[in-house]
Structures are given as structure tokens and as C-alpha cells.
Design a protein around this motif. Structure first.
Motif, PDB file in Angstrom:
ATOM      1  N   TRP A 123      -0.481 -36.558  -2.538  1.00 47.16           N
ATOM      2  CA  TRP A 123      -0.810 -35.844  -1.207  1.00 47.16           C
ATOM      3  C   TRP A 123      -1.595 -36.709  -0.424  1.00 47.16           C
TER       4      TRP A 123
ATOM      5  N   ARG B 227       2.820 -35.435   2.309  1.00 44.41           N
ATOM      6  CA  ARG B 227       2.104 -34.280   2.391  1.00 44.41           C
ATOM      7  C   ARG B 227       2.551 -33.209   3.398  1.00 44.41           C
TER       8      ARG B 227
ATOM      9  N   ILE C  76      -3.748 -30.216  -1.889  1.00 44.94           N
ATOM     10  CA  ILE C  76      -3.123 -30.701  -0.672  1.00 44.94           C
ATOM     11  C   ILE C  76      -4.624 -30.490   0.256  1.00 44.94           C
TER      12      ILE C  76
ATOM     13  N   SER D  29      -6.681 -33.330   0.488  1.00 47.26           N
ATOM     14  CA  SER D  29      -6.252 -34.617   0.877  1.00 47.26           C
ATOM     15  C   SER D  29      -6.232 -34.623   2.196  1.00 47.26           C
TER      16      SER D  29
END
Length: 518
Positions: A156, A162, A197, A200
Motif C-alpha cells: 500500500w 493503494r 492502508i 500507509s
């Protein structure tokens, strides 16, 4: 009969030597299964990965016009083999070996990277969402280990992956949950995906240092991956292949949509609490419009108990930083200051947040006085290990809001006698504005001034001098810590009797004297 490792190596070498040996792929694909050992599967994955990456880069998987009938049939055939291989690789993500699962992910990412490299040479650039959807569905269906979660977190970090993953999660979640009955496990896996996610998501998008699959992405996050023999043109010019994917506002918009879809599912209590724990740190900062979480948070707050406690911080952030209007917040918070809070798992978190919520010097005096009185009343029923925290909390409120010092300055003998007749404070009143705390005083602390715990009694004696200890140091206070502290304390004069004797024998029912009686 299982093939030997040497035979498989020879098969892979023959496959990669020439297109004329393409039928060898038919022998390799069925070997991608759980029955083969890990070493054999690694060799096969390397071989089919390189073969299909070369085929993609040579436009063999792209149907073209004006080609011969034989070439058209070959392209149709190799597309079927590619889809078979992709399905087999994705199934291996349920393998016991984390290293092998990582290899499968890397192989699929290599396919995607090759497809993007080819697409960049054309006018119509599209992201290979089919492969990404296959990966995400596998992540949702299969139980994931901590190692695999770390691998996903690295994936991600690629901005384009992503973005498109967030678009795919909603679609894949609906498909998987409609087909399979293990919904609780899959919802947990969806949460794990969204959480990784969230961690990130960048604070800013730096266009001078893009992290994309189009820009040697696989080599960046998996340095050990060998480059394919056919190297395609990567993203190196000034054009951006997926402008929306590299726009932080767009990322946050699609991020918010994915989370809202997930929060609409029927989450169990454990998962509900897990979401609330990470909400203020990882989720709210990445929402384009955080206030759209207001309905979810107010619904959580109204549930009461541990869920309400965990929703406090996020709701307060929306009020304090995003101008959310929630007039009943302090009324609900006041109702949570109850003896049952000492039995809650999140007791330290509650008092930490309560200190944050009451830290503003702009709060009205009647409101702060209501909380101080409520906390004072709690000291009568709280466990000893929590009483020092409560007294220090009250000291902090008085020090922070001098206008409520009247609660301790009124503590005279006349008022104490009046309190015996009836305290004007209405404990059952749910509205802090109507509980008449300002008409009362903290007589409960006087009742504890001769407490058996020296730390509690000392804190009460210095109630008007401000807190000597920070509240955060007392949040985790337990009976074990109190016992250890008392054991470490040096006692110079240890009392042996609660009344000083006047003679060696005799006085206050001396049992020794009874021995001399006839």
C-alpha cells in the motif's frame, strides 16, 4: 507421479528458451498446488512469472487487429493459460508458508507492473484491476498472518496500487460476503486491510518522489526480486499515467467511501471496538470530510458501555477540530462518571480522556463543579487504588478552574452539620446544569481525610495546594503497586499496640494477669 526438482528446472528452462516451447506451460500450471513442496513451487512461480511477463511485454496477451489467424488463436490460447495461472497463484495465498505467499503476491505484482509498462506506450492507459481484485479477494477470504499484514503494508506504500485497492475493496467485500458464510472472519480481514492502508496513507503527496507500480514499484518494495529479461519502458516522463491516483484529495475521498461502506456492515462487539480504537489516529486524519463519521460516532456513543467510552475521543476531535455541533456531549459524558467505570477494561483510557475533555479553561464553572462533585462522590465507593487518582483529578480541576474553589472553601463546620441534614447536590440528576453542585461542597473528601492509605489522606489535606502528581502517573495504579510501594517503604518506629501501655503487666484486659489468678 510427482516430478523431481531437476525435471521442473529443465521444463522451466525449455519454456523460457523459445515461444515454440510454449506448450510446456500446460505442464507447469497444474503443478501450482498445495501438494508440491515449497522449493518446487518457488521454481515454478519464478518460471511462469518470467514467462508471462515476457509475453505481456511482447504484446502477446493483447488482442491485435491485422494479425494472422495462427497468431490470433495463439493470443486467445495464451490468455486462457494466463487466467488459469493467475487463479492458481491466488489460491496459493491460503498456503501455510508465509514466504511462499509473499512469492505469490510478488508474482502477481510483476504481472501488473508489466501490463502498466506496456500500457504506458499507448494512448489509453488502464490499471490492471483484474489482478488486483484477485489479490484483494484472496486477502479477504483467507486468514492472514502478521507477516502477511506487513507485506500488505509495503504494497500500500505504492500510491497507485493503494488508490485502486481502495476502489476494489468495496466491490470485493460485497462479492465475498454474499457467497461465503464465514462473515465474521472476512469482516475482520477487511478491517485488517483497511487498517493497513490507513497506516500507509501519506500526509502529503510528493510528485518529485512518486512511489508507484509504474515507477519500478516491485523493485522498490521487494529489492530481492530479480529483474525480468525483457525490461519495458517505465514511467519517466512528465506525464502522470493515473492522475487521480496521485491526487491526495481523490485518495482521501475514495478512502472515506471505502471506510463508510465497511462501517455499514453488522460488526460484532469486538470488531466494533477495534475500529473505534484506531479511528482517531489512523482514519479521521485521512478523511476528506471527517464530519461524515458523525452519525457512526454518535450512534456508538449512544450505545453506552465500553463502545461509548471508545467513541469519546473521536467524537471530541470532530467537535474540537472540525466544528461538529453536539450539545449533549458533556451531558452524556457526565452520565458515564459512574462506579461501574472501575470494572471497565478501559478505565485508564476513560480518565485520561476525561482529563482532556475538561482541560479547556472556557468551560462554565457549573459544569466543572458538577464533574468535581461527581468524582468526589465516587471516592466513597471507589477501590483504594483508584481513590488517589480521583483526589488528584479533583485537585487538577480546582487548580485549572479557580472559580470552583468555593467547593472546598465552603467546607466549614456549619455547612458540615447542614450536609448531615441533606446535601443539596442531586446525585440522580442526569443534567449537570441542574444537579446543584455549586450549592454543595466536597464533604466526601473530609470523610476520607483520615484514610488508611497515607497517599490518599495526604492528597486530601493538600487539596487546595494543587496536585503534586500528574494524573497520567496514576491511571494504571493497582493494588499490587500499592502493596509493593508499602513494602519498599522504610519504617523507623513500628507501632506494636494501638494504645500506649502504662505498666508491663495489667491494664486493658491483660491476658498475662489471668495466669496468676486462682
Amino acid at each position: 507421479m510427482a516430478m523431481s526438482l531437476k525435471s521442473i528446472n529443465n521444463l522451466v528452462e525449455e519454456l523460457l528458451q523459445s515461444r515454440q516451447n510454449c506448450n510446456k506451460i500446460v505442464d507447469l500450471i497444474p503443478l501450482i498446488n498445495f501438494e508440491e513442496n515449497e522449493e518446487v513451487l518457488n521454481v515454478i512461480l519464478d518460471g511462469v512469472g518470467t514467462y508471462f511477463c515476457n509475453a505481456i511485454c511482447n504484446n502477446e496477451l493483447t488482442k491485435q487487429k491485422g494479425v494472422s489467424k495462427e497468431m490470433s488463436e495463439y493470443q486467445e490460447w495464451i490468455n486462457i493459460r494466463y487466467n488459469e495461472c493467475l487463479a492458481k497463484i491466488v489460491l496459493l495465498l491460503d498456503h501455510d508458508s508465509d514466504i511462499l505467499k509473499e512469492k505469490c503476491i510478488v508474482t502477481v505484482l510483476r504481472f501488473m507492473e508489466s501490463k502498466i509498462g506496456v500500457a504506458l506506450q499507448k494512448d489509453n492507459v488502464s490499471f490492471p484491476e483484474t489482478e488486483l481484485e484477485s489479490l484483494i479477494c484472496a486477502f479477504i477470504i483467507n486468514d492472514t498472518s502478521n507477516h502477511m499484514q506487513d507485506v500488505c503494508t509495503n504494497i500500500w506504500k505504492l500510491d497507485d496500487v493503494r488508490y485502486f485497492a481502495l476502489k476494489c475493496i468495496t466491490k470485493c467485500s460485497a462479492e465475498c460476503l454474499s457467497k461465503i458464510e464465514l462473515k465474521s472472519m472476512m469482516l475482520q480481514n477487511i478491517f485488517t486491510l483497511l487498517n493497513s492502508i490507513s497506516e500507509s496513507m501519506p500526509a502529503v503527496m510528493d510528485e518529485t518522489n512518486l512511489h508507484t507500480l509504474a515507477n519500478n514499484g516491485v523493485e522498490r518494495i521487494f529489492p530481492a526480486v530479480n529483474k525480468d529479461p525483457v525490461v519495458t519502458e517505465k514511467y519517466q516522463d512528465s506525464s502522470i499515467p493515473f492522475p487521480k491516483a496521485l491526487d491526495l484529495k481523490e485518495q482521501r475521498k475514495i478512502f472515506g467511501n471505502a471506510w463508510l461502506e465497511f462501517l455499514n456492515y453488522d460488526l460484532d462487539s469486538h470488531l466494533f471496538k477495534s475500529v473505534l480504537v484506531i479511528l482517531q489516529k489512523c482514519v479521521i486524519p485521512n478523511f476528506a470530510s471527517p464530519c461524515i463519521l458523525a452519525d457512526f460516532l454518535t450512534r456508538s456513543f449512544n450505545k453506552g458501555g465500553g463502545i461509548a467510552l471508545l467513541s469519546l475521543h473521536s467524537l471530541f476531535i470532530l467537535m474540537n477540530e472540525h466544528n461538529l455541533e453536539y450539545p449533549d456531549f458533556y451531558t452524556h459524558l457526565y452520565s458515564m462518571v459512574h462506579p461501574r467505570v472501575f470494572d471497565a477494561k478501559y478505565q485508564p483510557r476513560f480518565f485520561f480522556l476525561l482529563d482532556v475533555f475538561l482541560s479547556s479553561t472556557h468551560l462554565p464553572a457549573y459544569l466543572v463543579a458538577a464533574f468535581a462533585k461527581r468524582l468526589s462522590r465516587l471516592t466513597l465507593v471507589a477501590p483504594t487504588c483508584a481513590q488517589e487518582l480521583l483526589v488528584n483529578f479533583i485537585q487538577t480541576l480546582i487548580d485549572r478552574h479557580p472559580s470552583i474553589k468555593i467547593l472546598i472553601n465552603q467546607n466549614t463546620k456549619a455547612l458540615q452539620k447542614k450536609a448531615l441534614a441533606g446535601d443539596p447536590y442531586l446525585e440522580a440528576e442526569v443534567d449537570p446544569a441542574k444537579c446543584k453542585a455549586m450549592e454543595s461542597f466536597l464533604w466526601e473528601l473530609t470523610a476520607l481525610s483520615k484514610h488508611c492509605s497515607s497517599s490518599v489522606s495526604a492528597a486530601i489535606k493538600n487539596i487546595d495546594k494543587g496536585p503534586k502528581q500528574d494524573i497520567t502517573d496514576l491511571l494504571e495504579n493497582t493494588y499490587e503497586e500499592m502493596f509493593d510501594t508499602l513494602c519498599e517503604k522504610e519504617i523507623v518506629d513500628a507501632p506494636m499496640n494501638y494504645r500506649a501501655p502504662k505498666t508491663l503487666f495489667g491494664g486493658f484486659d491483660d491476658a498475662v494477669m489471668e495466669l496468676w489468678s486462682v
